[in-house]
Design a protein around this motif. Structure first.
Motif, short mmCIF file in Angstrom:
data_model
loop_
_atom_site.label_atom_id
_atom_site.label_comp_id
_atom_site.label_asym_id
_atom_site.label_seq_id
_atom_site.Cartn_x
_atom_site.Cartn_y
_atom_site.Cartn_z
N PHE A 1 -33.85 33.28 -8.11
CA PHE A 1 -33.82 31.83 -8.13
C PHE A 1 -34.53 31.30 -6.89
O PHE A 1 -34.38 31.83 -5.80
N TYR A 2 -35.31 30.23 -7.08
CA TYR A 2 -35.91 29.50 -5.97
C TYR A 2 -35.56 28.03 -6.16
O TYR A 2 -35.68 27.50 -7.26
N ILE A 3 -35.11 27.39 -5.11
CA ILE A 3 -34.80 25.96 -5.19
C ILE A 3 -35.59 25.25 -4.10
O ILE A 3 -35.46 25.56 -2.92
N PHE A 4 -36.45 24.31 -4.53
CA PHE A 4 -37.22 23.51 -3.58
C PHE A 4 -37.70 22.26 -4.28
O PHE A 4 -37.83 22.22 -5.51
N SER A 5 -37.91 21.21 -3.53
CA SER A 5 -38.38 19.93 -4.07
C SER A 5 -37.54 19.48 -5.26
O SER A 5 -38.05 18.93 -6.23
N ASN A 6 -36.24 19.75 -5.20
CA ASN A 6 -35.32 19.38 -6.27
C ASN A 6 -35.64 20.02 -7.61
O ASN A 6 -35.27 19.51 -8.65
N GLN A 7 -36.38 21.11 -7.61
CA GLN A 7 -36.60 21.86 -8.84
C GLN A 7 -36.09 23.28 -8.64
O GLN A 7 -36.01 23.77 -7.53
N ILE A 8 -35.75 23.90 -9.75
CA ILE A 8 -35.21 25.26 -9.71
C ILE A 8 -36.17 26.16 -10.47
O ILE A 8 -36.60 25.84 -11.57
N GLU A 9 -36.53 27.28 -9.87
CA GLU A 9 -37.37 28.28 -10.54
C GLU A 9 -36.55 29.55 -10.73
O GLU A 9 -35.89 30.01 -9.81
N LYS A 10 -36.64 30.09 -11.94
CA LYS A 10 -36.01 31.37 -12.24
C LYS A 10 -37.12 32.34 -12.61
O LYS A 10 -37.96 32.02 -13.45
N HIS A 11 -37.15 33.48 -11.98
CA HIS A 11 -38.14 34.52 -12.26
C HIS A 11 -37.43 35.69 -12.92
O HIS A 11 -36.54 36.29 -12.33
N TYR A 12 -37.83 35.99 -14.15
CA TYR A 12 -37.19 37.05 -14.93
C TYR A 12 -37.96 38.36 -14.77
O TYR A 12 -39.16 38.36 -14.48
N PRO A 13 -37.29 39.48 -15.00
CA PRO A 13 -37.92 40.80 -14.83
C PRO A 13 -39.16 41.02 -15.71
O PRO A 13 -40.07 41.75 -15.33
N ASP A 14 -39.22 40.36 -16.88
CA ASP A 14 -40.38 40.54 -17.76
C ASP A 14 -41.59 39.71 -17.34
O ASP A 14 -42.61 39.70 -18.00
N GLY A 15 -41.47 38.98 -16.21
CA GLY A 15 -42.58 38.18 -15.72
C GLY A 15 -42.50 36.72 -16.11
O GLY A 15 -43.30 35.91 -15.65
N THR A 16 -41.55 36.35 -16.95
CA THR A 16 -41.38 34.97 -17.36
C THR A 16 -40.83 34.15 -16.21
O THR A 16 -39.97 34.60 -15.47
N LYS A 17 -41.36 32.92 -16.06
CA LYS A 17 -40.84 31.99 -15.06
C LYS A 17 -40.31 30.77 -15.79
O LYS A 17 -40.95 30.26 -16.71
N GLU A 18 -39.15 30.31 -15.39
CA GLU A 18 -38.54 29.10 -15.94
C GLU A 18 -38.42 28.10 -14.80
O GLU A 18 -37.84 28.41 -13.76
N ILE A 19 -38.97 26.91 -14.99
CA ILE A 19 -38.92 25.88 -13.96
C ILE A 19 -38.16 24.69 -14.52
O ILE A 19 -38.51 24.16 -15.58
N ILE A 20 -37.12 24.27 -13.83
CA ILE A 20 -36.33 23.11 -14.23
C ILE A 20 -36.62 22.00 -13.23
O ILE A 20 -36.35 22.14 -12.04
N PHE A 21 -37.16 20.89 -13.74
CA PHE A 21 -37.54 19.77 -12.90
C PHE A 21 -36.38 18.78 -12.79
O PHE A 21 -35.46 18.78 -13.61
N PRO A 22 -36.42 17.90 -11.78
CA PRO A 22 -35.32 16.94 -11.59
C PRO A 22 -35.02 16.06 -12.80
O PRO A 22 -33.88 15.66 -13.01
N ASP A 23 -36.02 15.76 -13.64
CA ASP A 23 -35.80 14.93 -14.83
C ASP A 23 -35.29 15.74 -16.02
O ASP A 23 -35.26 15.25 -17.13
N GLN A 24 -34.92 17.01 -15.77
CA GLN A 24 -34.40 17.96 -16.77
C GLN A 24 -35.47 18.51 -17.71
O GLN A 24 -35.15 19.15 -18.71
N THR A 25 -36.74 18.28 -17.42
CA THR A 25 -37.82 18.95 -18.14
C THR A 25 -37.76 20.43 -17.76
O THR A 25 -37.56 20.78 -16.60
#
Length: 77
Positions: A5-29
């Motif tokens: 998990f990375y949290i910065f600029s009010n967004q959250i990034e999740k990095h999965y073992p298969d290389g997928t990245k999930e980014i959650i923005f402050p507006d819930q996008t």
């Protein structure tokens, strides 16, 4: 299996073992970046945008309308 998990600029990034990245923005996008180069973005209003490896972009709107964009044409239906 490890999830980072990375949290910065009010967004959250999740990095999965298969290389997928999930980014959650402050507006819930939520944006998914897949290791093969494809992308998917789910906007707060329910609109879903998918971008394939070859660059074709598909938009699916909450009202059921769909747009497909390629480098040659755009289809609205």
């Amino acid at each position: 299996m490890s999830l980072t998990f990375y949290i910065f600029s009010n967004q959250i990034e999740k990095h999965y073992p298969d290389g997928t990245k999930e980014i959650i923005f402050p507006d819930q996008t939520v944006k998914y970046l897949y290791s093969n180069g494809a992308e998917q973005c789910i906007f707060a209003d329910g609109t879903v945008q998918r971008v394939s490896v070859d660059g074709e972009r598909t938009l699916e709107f909450p009202n059921g309308q769909r747009e497909i964009h390629t480098k040659y044409f755009k289809v609205i239906g």
